[in-house]
Design a protein around this motif. Sequence first.
Motif, PDB file in Angstrom:
ATOM      1  N   HIS A   8      44.662 -39.450  -7.974  1.00 37.97           N
ATOM      2  CA  HIS A   8      45.914 -39.024  -7.342  1.00 37.97           C
ATOM      3  C   HIS A   8      45.845 -37.553  -6.959  1.00 37.97           C
ATOM      4  CE1 HIS A   8      50.220 -37.818  -7.265  1.00 37.97           C
ATOM      5  NE2 HIS A   8      50.364 -38.987  -6.691  1.00 37.97           N
ATOM      6  N   TYR A  25      43.167 -35.925  -6.120  1.00 39.04           N
ATOM      7  CA  TYR A  25      42.271 -35.837  -4.957  1.00 39.04           C
ATOM      8  C   TYR A  25      42.961 -36.307  -3.680  1.00 39.04           C
ATOM      9  CZ  TYR A  25      38.338 -36.912  -1.858  1.00 39.04           C
ATOM     10  OH  TYR A  25      37.490 -36.991  -0.776  1.00 39.04           O
ATOM     11  N   ARG A  26      43.762 -37.379  -3.782  1.00 41.14           N
ATOM     12  CA  ARG A  26      44.420 -37.933  -2.599  1.00 41.14           C
ATOM     13  C   ARG A  26      45.613 -37.084  -2.157  1.00 41.14           C
ATOM     14  NH1 ARG A  26      46.042 -43.962  -3.484  1.00 41.14           N
ATOM     15  NH2 ARG A  26      46.716 -43.625  -1.325  1.00 41.14           N
TER      16      ARG A  26
END
Length: 540
Positions: free
Chosen positions: A448, A450-451
């Motif tokens: 999460h 990273y996104r």
Amino acid sequence: MHRTQARTAKGGDGKEKVEEEAVQLRRKIGLLPAISLIIGSVVGSGIFVSPKGVLMNSGSVGLSLLVWALSGIISLFGALCYAELGTTFTKSGGQYTYLLELLGPVPAFLRLWGEFMFIRPAVTAYGSLAFGHYIVEPFFAPCVAPTGLIKLVGVLGVTFAIAVNSWSVTVTSCIQVFLTVVKMFAVVLIIVPGLIALGKGERVFPLKTRVAFELLAYLLPHRVSFFAGKTENFQNDLEPELLTLTKLPLAFYNGLYAYGGWFYLNCVTEEVINPNRQVLHFSTSFYEMHFFYISLCVLSFRIIPLAITFSMVTVTVLYVFINVAYYTVMTPAQLLMSDAVAVTFANQSIQSFVPVIPVLVAMSCLGALNGGMFGSTRLLFVAGREGHCPAIFSMIHIRRRTPLAAVLFQFPFAVAMILKGEIYQLLNVASFSRWFFIALSTLAMLIHRYRFPDLPRPFKVPVVIAVTFTAVSFFIVGLSLYSDLFNTGCSLALTLSGLPVYYVTIHRPCFPKKFTRTFNYCSKKLQILLEVAQQEVQTY
């Protein structure tokens, strides 16, 4: 103009009054209750029982101390990861909420299913039986206490925890603070005689242990010498040849079980007073007066990260010192033969306190029961709100402001497990499932992050800590498949048994209309009987 201001003020007061009288969970948990919830949930029966399991599976005194220290560091890293999750997602529910938000409903439901089908009943029964054992045993010593009486007292302990959690959040918090103070007294009562005994005898510490303790002595405010004492049990302390790969995960499971409970504060996020508010600042003068060993001059924390960090560092240091005290007074053989390590320690070191030690340990077990009950009920409460279990579990008592149905639901499962009695093997089963979902939650946190790199995060754990904890957790879980295939296989099967339940009841419910009408009728009558209702104010 004045009349308009008066009406506005009156309207504002009326709105606040309506919100105050609304059926909702109140924000009653401040910094001290938060710390007490964590420490009180962590320091339970584990440190008074688990030393036996850690030593048996690690093979030597030195390796067991290493397992205790590493288990504390791993738990601290995990707690810091959950501090980020708890300040990013403000819903209660802990792991269930994080899995639901990050990975979807299926992993979240499986976590819920495993928690209330076998994890929570096993953990509750284990603590309850330890409570019963320490209460009953002194009255029958040196004879063996009746098993039935131990189970009966254990049921009374669970009943007390259920009653307190049903009555009031404020009363539960106050009792938790009191029980935490009691168990800290019990811990100190064990550590001090151990350190005193360590100060008597010959200098026989091996080099590796000597280096560790000299470093510890250097960091303490007053220089302390640990090496003029009773240290015979620490000879040949690190013996890697005694360690087997098949027993390593079991040693860590016993150690991590004793540290278990650091995640319960995340289950009650909606009841924490301003969880993202800055609550502590260290000034230079404060640093000079009390914390001269801290190199940082100005720090700002928030309630959840601060409570977690302070609690886990404190517990880790205390646990290592307790085990040093155990090994100073008792030989490894004596510790392995003891079913009540704290009582055996008292018999050999502080005989005048022997009658008090069982009571203090029992109170410690009761505090862990109370804290675990307080946190786990909120998981079921949030699941009812999300539609993953009957809606009555998401309802609040209209006067007590407690999730009464969610609290009472745990009672029959816990009593059944206590009456069964043989739960040690089930604890290994529960540990695999619990740590798999903990690791899965932190992995989802990394994905999460990273996104969505720009998402506001009031507290952000260093990525190296998150990656290290996730990797170590998956490694321990994976290695347990090799070392204890039967128990881990049972855990996996019990967890996956929730898949058909999810498909039939949540994904594509296919209940007959008559069953649905009957169920709704019974739910309505039960709601009236318990005097519970849905929350009238959104608390997240």
